[in-house]
Design an enzyme around this catalytic site. Structure first.
Site, PDB file in Angstrom:
ATOM      1  N   GLU A  89      -7.310   0.566  -4.638  1.00  0.00           N
ATOM      2  CA  GLU A  89      -7.202   0.482  -3.199  1.00  0.00           C
ATOM      3  C   GLU A  89      -8.553   0.195  -2.578  1.00  0.00           C
ATOM      4  OE1 GLU A  89      -5.669   4.333  -2.205  1.00  0.00           O
ATOM      5  OE2 GLU A  89      -3.881   4.049  -2.968  1.00  0.00           O
ATOM      6  N   LYS A 116       2.833  11.317  -3.406  1.00  0.00           N
ATOM      7  CA  LYS A 116       2.016  10.397  -4.184  1.00  0.00           C
ATOM      8  C   LYS A 116       1.126  11.563  -5.081  1.00  0.00           C
ATOM      9  CE  LYS A 116      -1.654   6.945  -3.834  1.00  0.00           C
ATOM     10  NZ  LYS A 116      -2.153   6.009  -2.639  1.00  0.00           N
ATOM     11  N   ASP A 137       0.867  -1.312  -0.100  1.00  0.00           N
ATOM     12  CA  ASP A 137       0.095  -0.007  -0.058  1.00  0.00           C
ATOM     13  C   ASP A 137       0.895   1.416   0.136  1.00  0.00           C
ATOM     14  OD1 ASP A 137      -1.684   2.072   0.457  1.00  0.00           O
ATOM     15  OD2 ASP A 137      -2.298   1.517   2.554  1.00  0.00           O
TER      16      ASP A 137
HETATM   17 MG    MG Z   1      -4.130   4.827   2.185  1.00  0.00          MG
END
Ligand code: MG
Ligand code: ADP
Length: 601
Positions: free
Chosen positions: A163, A66, A5
């Site tokens: 996700e 990100k 992740d």
């Molecule tokens: Mg997250």
């Protein structure tokens, strides 16, 4: 094989051990690795070791990289508010650090390297492959950049998965037969809500929505403001600001377990602040932030055309969802218990680990196929600078859709196809993706040619557009990247504008359509007059038609759609009998010289 992740605030790595997905820890027992990289003169530090440099050397300490992935500098409009020195020379994002220019892909890859090392130490061996998670709204460029970062870190990417899907997999929702689930993900600085539909073991992303700048950090900031207010602090050094944020975060996290929390903050000037906060005050202080997540949920439900009753489960993801008022308010909104017994900051990595395990060739109950949606509508330009949407936003991909168009002028042999992305009605308000021309259309009267335009988006999100003239089967096509370089901010801006401008757009469309119709009828009537007037019409009729044309021309300049439509209708009625005569004549011309049994009607 591991699942990673790669978060905006924190990153984690997990793997399946003895059949159970497990979060891997570093030598100090940390599982959550802050997504922070410090580029110092003599060393690079990642994760916890980089944390302290946030207050002492912010310029060289990169957080939330990100947000930069797959973007150019012009996509990041809030750049000025960041402490970094960006390289001016290119539109590519490059940050000047003590270690030289750093590209977001390199910075991400340094985080991934850290996770890879952690996993290899923890598992006592090399890792063979990784499943990396990305937000469901990530476009082609952002996904590609993530893959590149992994490659640079020496990771073999088995697959990128969304996700929310990983979170659903962690809860074993894929083991059910059917269902519609909401994934509520509130992280450090981002909020995302996704609606997933499970059908025969396949997860389909029905809709995504969210807020690119809303997360746990805002709750910290609210506490900081309260501390400043109560202690009448107006000016703070950068270091003290960081210190306040760190203390606020601690208070917030403590309030998840305790009814009240207390701290002593030492400022650089020697001042000491004692501050305590209880749950009720904190909940009241941040109630609005929680409510800010409700609107995106409503929009996602709306896009998916679902009501609250049709939701079978709500999965809570992201460290910030630990806060009790979020739990209670979201539960109250859906009138349903939440899925929250896994650690909300670990669920994404746990689900990714399960995927990695099955993709690495281990036995799995079923192969998961992951589907995505297009974030914005795609269409082509039509007459009058308008956009005709062919694939609507939030359509699941892969998808193919076709629509027929026709020629505007008699004898037209080419048609230019302009591919656009966006929600607005006008070409100038949408984003141009590609332009190509269909040639060799056999000459026909206006409106007779049939041109089928097909839009197709494959599973990787690549769009191809083909145009085909149906009588000659002549085809031209082109492949385009649909959302290249669009940031999530730009996407949400485009959406907001399309809602705000809907009325104005409708008027523009009405005017434009009326104009096209008017211009087209003038063109057709004039053409017919040139060819046939002498034979079929009296001079009086011709003069009457000509003055009707003049009135319509004047109306066309008025920009009044009602007036244009009225005069178009007039001209139409006036020329009806003329059109009938023309028709009779062309039929009799076609019949001339043929015996009646050879004529097919
Ligand atoms: Mg997250
Ligand atoms: P991201 O997905 O952005 O990488 P995370 O899911 O790791 O982020 O969430 C980080 C956020 O969760 C931070 O704002 C952090 O303060 C918050 N958080 C972590 N633990 C708690 C807790 N016990 N109570 C409240 N907030 C928490």
């Amino acid at each position: 094989a591991v699942g990673i992740d790669l978060g905006t605030t924190n990153s984690l790595v997990a793997s399946v051990q003895s059949g159970l997905p497990t979060i891997l820890k570093d030598a100090n027992g940390n599982s959550l690795i802050p997504s922070i990289v410090y580029y110092g003169q003599n060393n690079i530090k990642v994760g916890h070791e980089a944390l302290s440099y946030l207050s002492t050397d912010a310029k060289n300490t990169i957080v939330s990289v990100k947000r930069f992935m797959g973007h150019t500098k012009s996509d990041i409009q809030y750049r000025e508010s960041l402490p970094y020195a960006f390289d001016d020379d290119s539109d590519d994002i490059q940050i000047k650090t003590e270690q030289g220019l750093k590209h977001p892909i390199e910075i991400s890859s340094d985080i991934l390297k850290k996770l890879k090392d952690l996993a290899e130490v923890s598992l006592c061996g090399e890792i063979t492959g990784a499943v990396i998670t990305v937000p469901a709204y990530f476009d082609d460029a952002q996904r590609q950049a993530t893959k590149d970062a992994a490659k640079l870190a020496g990771l073999n990417v088995l697959r990128l998965i969304n996700e929310p899907t990983a979170a659903a997999v962690a809860y074993g929702l894929d083991q059910k037969k059917e269902g519609t689930f909401v994934i509520y993900d509130l992280g450090g600085g981002t909020f995302e809500v996704s609606i997933l539909k499970l059908h025969k073991g396949i997860f389909e992303v029905l809709a995504t929505n969210g807020h690119p700048h809303l997360g746990g950090d805002d709750f910290d900031q609210a506490i900081v403001e309260l501390i400043k207010h109560e202690n009448k602090i107006t000016q703070l050094s950068h270091e003290d600001k960081r210190a306040l944020i760190t203390h606020a975060k601690c208070l917030k996290e403590n309030l998840t377990n305790d009814a009240s929390a207390k701290t002593v903050i030492k400022l650089s000037g020697g001042q000491e602040i004692e501050f305590s906060l209880d749950r009720d005050t904190f909940f009241k202080l941040t109630h609005d932030l929680v409510q800010k997540t409700i609107q995106p949920i409503r929009r996602a439900l709306n896009d998916a055309q679902l009501s609250i009753d049709s939701i079978d489960g709500i999965v809570m993801v992201g460290g910030a969802t630990r806060m009790m008022h979020i739990q209670s308010e979201i539960k109250a909104f859906f009138k349903k218990d939440l899925l929250n017994d896994l650690n909300p900051d670990e669920v994404v990595a746990l689900g990714a680990a399960r995927q990695a395990y099955s993709l690495a060739g281990n036995k799995s109950d079923q192969d998961l196929l992951l589907l995505d949606v297009t974030p914005l509508s795609l269409g082509v330009e039509t007459m009058g600078g308008l956009v005709e949407k062919i694939i609507h936003r939030n359509s699941t991909i892969p998808i193919a859709k076709a629509q027929e168009f026709t020629t505007y002028k008699d004898g037209q042999t080419a048609m230019s196809i302009h591919v656009l992305q966006g929600e607005r009605e006008r070409v100038s308000d949408c984003r141009s993706l590609a332009n190509f021309t269909l040639t060799d259309i056999p000459p026909m009267v206006a409106g007779a040619a049939k041109i089928r335009v097909t839009f197709q988006i494959d599973a990787d999100g690549l769009l191809s557009v083909a145009a085909k003239e149906l009588s000659s089967n002549k085809e031209t096509s082109i492949t385009v990247k649909p959302s290249y370089g669009l940031s999530e901010d730009q996407i949400s801006n485009m959406l907001i504008q399309s809602f705000e401008k809907a009325d104005e757009d409708k008027k523009i469309r009405a005017l434009s359509e009326a104009k096209i119709e008017g211009e087209q009828i003038i063109l057709a009537v004039q053409n017919a007059l040139d060819k046939n007037s002498n034979k079929l019409l009296t001079q009086k009729e011709i003069t009457g038609i000509q003055s009707a044309i003049q009135r319509l021309s004047a109306a066309l300049n008025s920009n009044n759609p009602n007036l244009i439509t009225e005069h178009t209708k007039n001209l139409n009625t006036l020329t009806e009998s003329f059109a009938a005569k023309l028709m009779d004549e062309s039929v009799s011309q076609a019949l001339r010289g043929k015996s009646i049994d050879k004529v097919n009607f």
